[in-house]
Structure formats: C-alpha cells, structure tokens
Design an enzyme around this catalytic site. Structure first.
Site, mmCIF file in Angstrom:
data_model
loop_
_atom_site.group_PDB
_atom_site.id
_atom_site.type_symbol
_atom_site.label_atom_id
_atom_site.label_comp_id
_atom_site.label_asym_id
_atom_site.label_seq_id
_atom_site.Cartn_x
_atom_site.Cartn_y
_atom_site.Cartn_z
ATOM 1 N N CYS A 116 0.847 -1.193 0.000
ATOM 2 C CA CYS A 116 0.000 0.000 0.000
ATOM 3 C C CYS A 116 0.882 1.242 0.000
ATOM 4 C CB CYS A 116 -0.901 -0.019 1.229
ATOM 5 S SG CYS A 116 -1.908 1.472 1.414
ATOM 6 N N CYS A 119 0.430 3.125 3.588
ATOM 7 C CA CYS A 119 0.851 2.610 4.903
ATOM 8 C C CYS A 119 1.820 1.442 4.835
ATOM 9 C CB CYS A 119 -0.372 2.222 5.729
ATOM 10 S SG CYS A 119 -1.233 0.752 5.110
ATOM 11 N N CYS A 165 -7.437 -1.012 1.599
ATOM 12 C CA CYS A 165 -6.449 -1.444 2.588
ATOM 13 C C CYS A 165 -7.094 -1.443 3.973
ATOM 14 C CB CYS A 165 -5.253 -0.489 2.558
ATOM 15 S SG CYS A 165 -4.036 -0.828 3.856
ATOM 16 N N CYS A 168 -5.345 1.499 6.501
ATOM 17 C CA CYS A 168 -5.482 2.952 6.305
ATOM 18 C C CYS A 168 -6.712 3.339 5.497
ATOM 19 C CB CYS A 168 -4.224 3.513 5.654
ATOM 20 S SG CYS A 168 -3.991 2.959 3.947
ATOM 21 N N CYS A 188 -7.989 -5.852 -9.959
ATOM 22 C CA CYS A 188 -7.574 -4.779 -10.872
ATOM 23 C C CYS A 188 -7.228 -3.554 -10.020
ATOM 24 C CB CYS A 188 -8.729 -4.493 -11.828
ATOM 25 S SG CYS A 188 -8.329 -3.329 -13.121
#
Length: 199
Positions: A116, A119, A165, A168, A188
């Site tokens: 990510c 984070c 995510c 976060c 995707c």
C-alpha cells in the site's frame, strides 16, 4: 446557526435599542466564530475509522512472517496530501481511478511485493501478477485475505466489489470474476495506490 440569526428579528419586530443591537451583534459574531471554528476543525480532522486490525506481515521476497494486531492509520486530508502525489491522493482517499495504461507499475515484472502506498501494508505477491490487457496491474489473489477489504461499490449505476487497505482505508481498485486459474479472479489495482518492494 441560521436559526439563531433569524430568531432575534422575529422576536423583536420594533427597532432595536443600542443595547439590543450590541447584544444581537455579539450573538451573531459568536455564532459565526463557532461555525468557522467547526469548519476549520473539519479541514484538519483525521479521516478513516480508528481501531485495530489484524494483518499478516511479509518480507519483500513474499515470505510470510507473522500475524500482527496494529492500530489503524488515521490522518487528515492535509496530512495525506503532504504524503501523496495529487493523483495518488485522489485515487486512495477519494476512490478515484487512474487512466488505463498510464500507471508506473503496469509493466513491473520483478520478484517482490506490492505494498500500500499509504501505509506499506503488503497486498500482492509478484508471483500472482498477470497481464490482463486492461491497462491496470492485475493479480489473481491478494497476498493474504486479511490484508485487503472488500466492499460494495454502486457508483456509475453498476455494482462492483471495491478493494481497500484494512489499515489505512486506502481505495486500491476492484475485483472481478474474469481472471485466470486457479482463482478465476482479477484484482484490478490502481498503480498509484501501490508501491513495489523488490525482493
């Protein structure tokens, strides 16, 4: 606030005395100050849902390390803007989408882990990346089920499954059921929502 401003004239239809005018003016200024303070607080208020989440940590070569409980990462829009590019901010914090075939990780084929961008949570192993022809990095499964969150997205008059995510709340992309074996899924992802950590 508008109710407060309208209440004074309605309660006193005749001309206000000097004392009444000063009292009304003071109340009006106080109400305006409170309203401005609330707007200012909203501009810097953290976004996201506080709490703790369970995640699986991975090394950059895709090796599973351990399951951990971590605090959710909550920041204000101003803090996210300082950390992210304008496009990454729009995609991750406001569920935007980058243009197809423009993302920097579309043609990333080295061994490693896609994390990510907000984070650093491990999201996808490069071993599950495939060429979907759609113009966005695509994977047939996440690195761990608890490292992504699925939710319903009904924007644009269709129902899709959005992926974010868990740490976060960053919007990452969507998952579709037209992927390759063994899962038949296509995660995707927006390239700007990810960062690549080479093994």
């Amino acid at each position: 606030m508008n109710t407060l401003l309208r209440a004074v004239p309605e309660a006193s239809p005749r001309r206000l005395s000097r004392r009444g005018f000063l009292a009304t003016s003071t109340l009006t200024l106080a109400a305006l100050a409170i309203g401005c303070a609330r707007k200012s607080e909203a501009a810097v208020a953290p976004t996201g849902t506080p709490g703790r989440v369970s995640l699986v940590e991975f090394s950059n070569d895709g090796r599973r390390l351990r399951t951990v409980q971590v605090d959710k990462l909550v920041k204000s829009d101003a803090q996210w803007r300082k950390q992210l590019s304008p496009l990454a901010f729009e995609v991750t914090r406001h569920a935007g989408t980058e243009r197809a075939f423009t993302g920097p990780l579309l043609n990333e084929h080295r061994k490693g882990v896609f994390r990510c961008t907000c984070c650093d949570t491990a999201l996808y192993d490069s071993a599950t990346k495939f060429e979907s022809g759609t113009g966005w990095p695509s994977f047939w499964q996440p690195i761990a089920k608890q490292n992504v969150v699925e939710s319903s997205d009904t924007m644009f008059g269709m129902t899709r499954t959005a992926i974010s995510c868990p740490r976060c709340d960053a919007h990452l992309g969507h998952v579709f059921d037209d992927g390759p074996k063994p899962t038949g899924l296509r995660y995707c992802m927006n390239s700007v929502a990810l960062k690549f950590a080479a093994a």
